[in-house]
Design an enzyme around this catalytic site. Structure first.
Site, mmCIF file in Angstrom:
data_model
loop_
_atom_site.group_PDB
_atom_site.id
_atom_site.type_symbol
_atom_site.label_atom_id
_atom_site.label_comp_id
_atom_site.label_asym_id
_atom_site.label_seq_id
_atom_site.Cartn_x
_atom_site.Cartn_y
_atom_site.Cartn_z
ATOM 1 N N ILE A 37 0.827 -1.213 0.000
ATOM 2 C CA ILE A 37 0.000 0.000 0.000
ATOM 3 C C ILE A 37 0.863 1.265 0.000
ATOM 4 O O ILE A 37 0.396 2.335 -0.411
ATOM 5 C CB ILE A 37 -0.965 -0.020 1.212
ATOM 6 C CG1 ILE A 37 -2.166 0.865 0.976
ATOM 7 C CG2 ILE A 37 -0.259 0.339 2.505
ATOM 8 C CD1 ILE A 37 -3.303 0.631 1.975
ATOM 9 N N VAL A 103 3.738 -6.030 10.517
ATOM 10 C CA VAL A 103 2.564 -6.909 10.397
ATOM 11 C C VAL A 103 2.996 -8.334 10.755
ATOM 12 O O VAL A 103 3.839 -8.915 10.063
ATOM 13 C CB VAL A 103 1.980 -6.853 8.970
ATOM 14 C CG1 VAL A 103 0.763 -7.761 8.873
ATOM 15 C CG2 VAL A 103 1.616 -5.421 8.583
ATOM 16 N N HIS A 107 5.601 -12.284 5.628
ATOM 17 C CA HIS A 107 5.541 -11.696 4.288
ATOM 18 C C HIS A 107 6.955 -11.440 3.801
ATOM 19 O O HIS A 107 7.815 -11.018 4.564
ATOM 20 C CB HIS A 107 4.726 -10.407 4.257
ATOM 21 C CG HIS A 107 5.109 -9.395 5.293
ATOM 22 N ND1 HIS A 107 4.766 -9.533 6.621
ATOM 23 C CD2 HIS A 107 5.811 -8.237 5.206
ATOM 24 C CE1 HIS A 107 5.231 -8.499 7.309
ATOM 25 N NE2 HIS A 107 5.881 -7.692 6.472
HETATM 26 P P1 5GP Z 1 6.802 -4.963 7.574
HETATM 27 O O1 5GP Z 1 7.266 -3.660 8.161
HETATM 28 O O2 5GP Z 1 5.912 -5.734 8.530
HETATM 29 O O3 5GP Z 1 7.905 -5.790 6.997
HETATM 30 O O4 5GP Z 1 5.946 -4.568 6.301
HETATM 31 C C1 5GP Z 1 4.575 -4.370 6.317
HETATM 32 C C2 5GP Z 1 4.201 -3.775 4.977
HETATM 33 O O5 5GP Z 1 2.804 -3.871 4.832
HETATM 34 C C3 5GP Z 1 4.571 -2.289 4.826
HETATM 35 O O6 5GP Z 1 5.437 -2.128 3.717
HETATM 36 C C4 5GP Z 1 3.216 -1.603 4.632
HETATM 37 O O7 5GP Z 1 3.263 -0.549 3.697
HETATM 38 C C5 5GP Z 1 2.333 -2.740 4.152
HETATM 39 N N1 5GP Z 1 0.939 -2.609 4.509
HETATM 40 C C6 5GP Z 1 0.431 -2.279 5.729
HETATM 41 N N2 5GP Z 1 -0.908 -2.291 5.697
HETATM 42 C C7 5GP Z 1 -1.252 -2.647 4.435
HETATM 43 C C8 5GP Z 1 -2.513 -2.839 3.785
HETATM 44 O O8 5GP Z 1 -3.584 -2.692 4.358
HETATM 45 N N3 5GP Z 1 -2.475 -3.201 2.482
HETATM 46 C C9 5GP Z 1 -1.301 -3.404 1.811
HETATM 47 N N4 5GP Z 1 -1.389 -3.765 0.534
HETATM 48 N N5 5GP Z 1 -0.097 -3.235 2.386
HETATM 49 C C10 5GP Z 1 -0.082 -2.852 3.689
#
Ligand code: 5GP
Length: 123
Positions: A37, A103, A107
């Site tokens: 996003i 999150v 991922h």
């Molecule tokens: P992390 O910091 O956990 O490795 O990455 C989480 C990613 O999820 C971030 O790059 C953030 O932009 C993305 N993200 C968070 N909420 C959403 C959402 O509701 N939809 C999408 N498509 N990406 C999200």
């Protein structure tokens, strides 16, 4: 310190249940991929297993062989379909506190489409 249990209210669990939309790029029985996003490069795709795994170590220890094969192959296929294989790209799996994972559902970020910065910026 104990590792946290899977939180079924995390945002990717909601995407998997269809409670929140995503811009999907790939789906099969075990894997969903969608555009981030808040993209940090021209290509920024998130690839998640459909199973409830918090992290790569959780997935490696507890996922079935079929899930692991599907996930591994999907990441390669999605990178190829995104057109980043020839010029190169980066896979990132931020994990827990020190890895700055936001999150808590496994991922992998596929990031590319431009020459990226250094792997680890100075704090
Ligand atoms: P992390 O910091 O956990 O490795 O990455 C989480 C990613 O999820 C971030 O790059 C953030 O932009 C993305 N993200 C968070 N909420 C959403 C959402 O509701 N939809 C999408 N498509 N990406 C999200």
């Amino acid at each position: 310190m104990a590792v946290s249990a899977y939180d079924p209210q995390n945002i990717f669990a909601k995407i998997l249940r269809g409670e929140i939309p995503c811009n999907k790029v790939f789906e099969d029985d075990h894997v969903l991929a969608f555009h981030d996003i808040a993209p940090q490069a021209p290509t920024h795709i998130l690839v998640i297993p459909k199973g409830a795994y918090t992290s790569y170590d959780d997935f490696a220890a507890n996922a079935s062989d079929a899930e692991i094969i599907a996930y591994t192959r999907a990441i390669g296929k999605i990178a190829a379909a995104a057109g980043v294989v020839e010029d190169g790209y980066r896979l990132i799996a931020n994990t827990r506190d020190h890895g700055r994972q936001d999150v808590p559902h496994l991922h992998v970020h596929i990031i590319g489409g431009k020459k990226l910065g250094l792997m680890l910026p100075k704090d």
